[in-house]
Design a protein around this motif. Sequence first.
Motif, PDB file in Angstrom:
ATOM      1  N   LEU A  32       0.830  -1.203   0.000  1.00 48.26           N
ATOM      2  CA  LEU A  32       0.000   0.000   0.000  1.00 48.26           C
ATOM      3  C   LEU A  32       0.863   1.251   0.000  1.00 48.26           C
ATOM      4  O   LEU A  32       0.577   2.212  -0.729  1.00 48.26           O
ATOM      5  N   ASN A  33       1.925   1.248   0.775  1.00 45.16           N
ATOM      6  CA  ASN A  33       2.835   2.392   0.813  1.00 45.16           C
ATOM      7  C   ASN A  33       3.471   2.627  -0.557  1.00 45.16           C
ATOM      8  O   ASN A  33       3.572   3.771  -1.009  1.00 45.16           O
ATOM      9  N   CYS A  34       3.896   1.559  -1.217  1.00 42.97           N
ATOM     10  CA  CYS A  34       4.523   1.692  -2.542  1.00 42.97           C
ATOM     11  C   CYS A  34       3.521   2.192  -3.579  1.00 42.97           C
ATOM     12  O   CYS A  34       3.862   3.036  -4.416  1.00 42.97           O
ATOM     13  N   ILE A  35       2.293   1.690  -3.532  1.00 41.43           N
ATOM     14  CA  ILE A  35       1.268   2.139  -4.474  1.00 41.43           C
ATOM     15  C   ILE A  35       0.956   3.615  -4.256  1.00 41.43           C
ATOM     16  O   ILE A  35       0.894   4.396  -5.204  1.00 41.43           O
ATOM     17  N   ALA A  36       0.776   3.999  -2.992  1.00 42.14           N
ATOM     18  CA  ALA A  36       0.467   5.401  -2.680  1.00 42.14           C
ATOM     19  C   ALA A  36       1.606   6.311  -3.120  1.00 42.14           C
ATOM     20  O   ALA A  36       1.370   7.369  -3.708  1.00 42.14           O
ATOM     21  N   LEU A  37       2.831   5.903  -2.854  1.00 41.31           N
ATOM     22  CA  LEU A  37       3.981   6.720  -3.238  1.00 41.31           C
ATOM     23  C   LEU A  37       4.084   6.845  -4.758  1.00 41.31           C
ATOM     24  O   LEU A  37       4.350   7.927  -5.278  1.00 41.31           O
ATOM     25  N   THR A  38       3.831   5.785  -5.479  1.00 42.98           N
ATOM     26  CA  THR A  38       3.869   5.815  -6.947  1.00 42.98           C
ATOM     27  C   THR A  38       2.814   6.764  -7.502  1.00 42.98           C
ATOM     28  O   THR A  38       3.093   7.558  -8.407  1.00 42.98           O
ATOM     29  N   ILE A  39       1.607   6.703  -6.959  1.00 45.39           N
ATOM     30  CA  ILE A  39       0.532   7.582  -7.432  1.00 45.39           C
ATOM     31  C   ILE A  39       0.861   9.039  -7.151  1.00 45.39           C
ATOM     32  O   ILE A  39       0.636   9.913  -7.990  1.00 45.39           O
ATOM     33  N   VAL A  40       1.419   9.319  -5.987  1.00 45.06           N
ATOM     34  CA  VAL A  40       1.781  10.698  -5.654  1.00 45.06           C
ATOM     35  C   VAL A  40       2.923  11.188  -6.548  1.00 45.06           C
ATOM     36  O   VAL A  40       2.936  12.348  -6.969  1.00 45.06           O
ATOM     37  N   ILE A  41       3.859  10.328  -6.873  1.00 40.69           N
ATOM     38  CA  ILE A  41       4.947  10.722  -7.775  1.00 40.69           C
ATOM     39  C   ILE A  41       4.391  11.045  -9.156  1.00 40.69           C
ATOM     40  O   ILE A  41       4.790  12.029  -9.787  1.00 40.69           O
ATOM     41  N   ILE A  42       3.442  10.242  -9.645  1.00 44.08           N
ATOM     42  CA  ILE A  42       2.800  10.531 -10.929  1.00 44.08           C
ATOM     43  C   ILE A  42       2.094  11.890 -10.873  1.00 44.08           C
ATOM     44  O   ILE A  42       2.190  12.687 -11.803  1.00 44.08           O
ATOM     45  N   GLY A  43       1.412  12.164  -9.756  1.00 45.23           N
ATOM     46  CA  GLY A  43       0.765  13.465  -9.587  1.00 45.23           C
ATOM     47  C   GLY A  43       1.769  14.604  -9.563  1.00 45.23           C
ATOM     48  O   GLY A  43       1.530  15.667 -10.143  1.00 45.23           O
TER      49      GLY A  43
ATOM     50  N   ILE B  48     -11.417  10.916 -11.087  1.00 44.46           N
ATOM     51  CA  ILE B  48     -11.029   9.793 -10.221  1.00 44.46           C
ATOM     52  C   ILE B  48      -9.517   9.795 -10.008  1.00 44.46           C
ATOM     53  O   ILE B  48      -9.036   9.588  -8.896  1.00 44.46           O
ATOM     54  N   ILE B  49      -8.762  10.061 -11.058  1.00 45.06           N
ATOM     55  CA  ILE B  49      -7.300  10.093 -10.943  1.00 45.06           C
ATOM     56  C   ILE B  49      -6.870  11.217 -10.003  1.00 45.06           C
ATOM     57  O   ILE B  49      -6.033  11.021  -9.123  1.00 45.06           O
ATOM     58  N   TYR B  50      -7.455  12.407 -10.169  1.00 47.14           N
ATOM     59  CA  TYR B  50      -7.122  13.514  -9.272  1.00 47.14           C
ATOM     60  C   TYR B  50      -7.492  13.174  -7.829  1.00 47.14           C
ATOM     61  O   TYR B  50      -6.751  13.488  -6.891  1.00 47.14           O
ATOM     62  N   ALA B  51      -8.636  12.533  -7.632  1.00 46.37           N
ATOM     63  CA  ALA B  51      -9.059  12.150  -6.282  1.00 46.37           C
ATOM     64  C   ALA B  51      -8.096  11.131  -5.680  1.00 46.37           C
ATOM     65  O   ALA B  51      -7.750  11.220  -4.492  1.00 46.37           O
ATOM     66  N   LEU B  52      -7.658  10.156  -6.478  1.00 45.02           N
ATOM     67  CA  LEU B  52      -6.709   9.157  -5.977  1.00 45.02           C
ATOM     68  C   LEU B  52      -5.382   9.798  -5.580  1.00 45.02           C
ATOM     69  O   LEU B  52      -4.800   9.441  -4.552  1.00 45.02           O
ATOM     70  N   VAL B  53      -4.913  10.737  -6.378  1.00 48.09           N
ATOM     71  CA  VAL B  53      -3.671  11.433  -6.045  1.00 48.09           C
ATOM     72  C   VAL B  53      -3.840  12.188  -4.723  1.00 48.09           C
ATOM     73  O   VAL B  53      -2.966  12.146  -3.851  1.00 48.09           O
TER      74      VAL B  53
ATOM     75  N   ILE C 123      -6.027  11.542  -2.246  1.00 46.65           N
ATOM     76  CA  ILE C 123      -6.163  10.587  -1.140  1.00 46.65           C
ATOM     77  C   ILE C 123      -4.805   9.994  -0.776  1.00 46.65           C
ATOM     78  O   ILE C 123      -4.468   9.870   0.403  1.00 46.65           O
ATOM     79  N   CYS C 124      -4.022   9.656  -1.786  1.00 46.56           N
ATOM     80  CA  CYS C 124      -2.690   9.107  -1.518  1.00 46.56           C
ATOM     81  C   CYS C 124      -1.791  10.142  -0.856  1.00 46.56           C
ATOM     82  O   CYS C 124      -0.996   9.816   0.031  1.00 46.56           O
ATOM     83  N   GLY C 125      -1.916  11.390  -1.262  1.00 48.35           N
ATOM     84  CA  GLY C 125      -1.144  12.448  -0.619  1.00 48.35           C
ATOM     85  C   GLY C 125      -1.509  12.594   0.849  1.00 48.35           C
ATOM     86  O   GLY C 125      -0.638  12.740   1.709  1.00 48.35           O
ATOM     87  N   LEU C 126      -2.798  12.526   1.139  1.00 49.94           N
ATOM     88  CA  LEU C 126      -3.223  12.592   2.540  1.00 49.94           C
ATOM     89  C   LEU C 126      -2.723  11.385   3.316  1.00 49.94           C
ATOM     90  O   LEU C 126      -2.310  11.508   4.477  1.00 49.94           O
ATOM     91  N   TYR C 127      -2.759  10.219   2.706  1.00 49.08           N
ATOM     92  CA  TYR C 127      -2.263   9.014   3.363  1.00 49.08           C
ATOM     93  C   TYR C 127      -0.774   9.141   3.662  1.00 49.08           C
ATOM     94  O   TYR C 127      -0.300   8.733   4.723  1.00 49.08           O
ATOM     95  N   LEU C 128      -0.014   9.715   2.731  1.00 46.21           N
ATOM     96  CA  LEU C 128       1.429   9.824   2.917  1.00 46.21           C
ATOM     97  C   LEU C 128       1.818  10.850   3.971  1.00 46.21           C
ATOM     98  O   LEU C 128       2.973  10.868   4.407  1.00 46.21           O
ATOM     99  N   ILE C 129       0.891  11.679   4.394  1.00 47.05           N
ATOM    100  CA  ILE C 129       1.175  12.585   5.509  1.00 47.05           C
ATOM    101  C   ILE C 129       1.552  11.781   6.752  1.00 47.05           C
ATOM    102  O   ILE C 129       2.369  12.214   7.558  1.00 47.05           O
ATOM    103  N   THR C 130       1.006  10.569   6.875  1.00 41.85           N
ATOM    104  CA  THR C 130       1.333   9.727   8.027  1.00 41.85           C
ATOM    105  C   THR C 130       2.799   9.326   8.036  1.00 41.85           C
ATOM    106  O   THR C 130       3.308   8.902   9.083  1.00 41.85           O
TER     107      THR C 130
END
Length: 67
Positions: free
Chosen positions: A4-15, A43-48, A50-57
């Motif tokens: 999950l961390n790797c997926i979130a980080l990848t999506i944020v990097i794409i953003g 949906i893509i903007y929303a995922l980016v 959400i992943c950004g908020l998740y990575l705040i942790t």
Amino acid sequence: MRVLNCIALTIVIIGAINWGLVGFFNFNLVAFLFGGMSWLSRIIYALVGICGLYLITFYGRLADSRD
């Protein structure tokens, strides 16, 4: 959890790359590929976002790992 961390980080990097393209070249890759504010691009903007908020942790985890 590591996946999950790797997926979130990848999506944020794409953003981040998309925002870099917007800033430097005024080119929105998501809008180019999926249309300006189509349901898919939203949906893509929303995922980016959400992943950004998740990575705040990660900040909390960094502080915990230093103790």
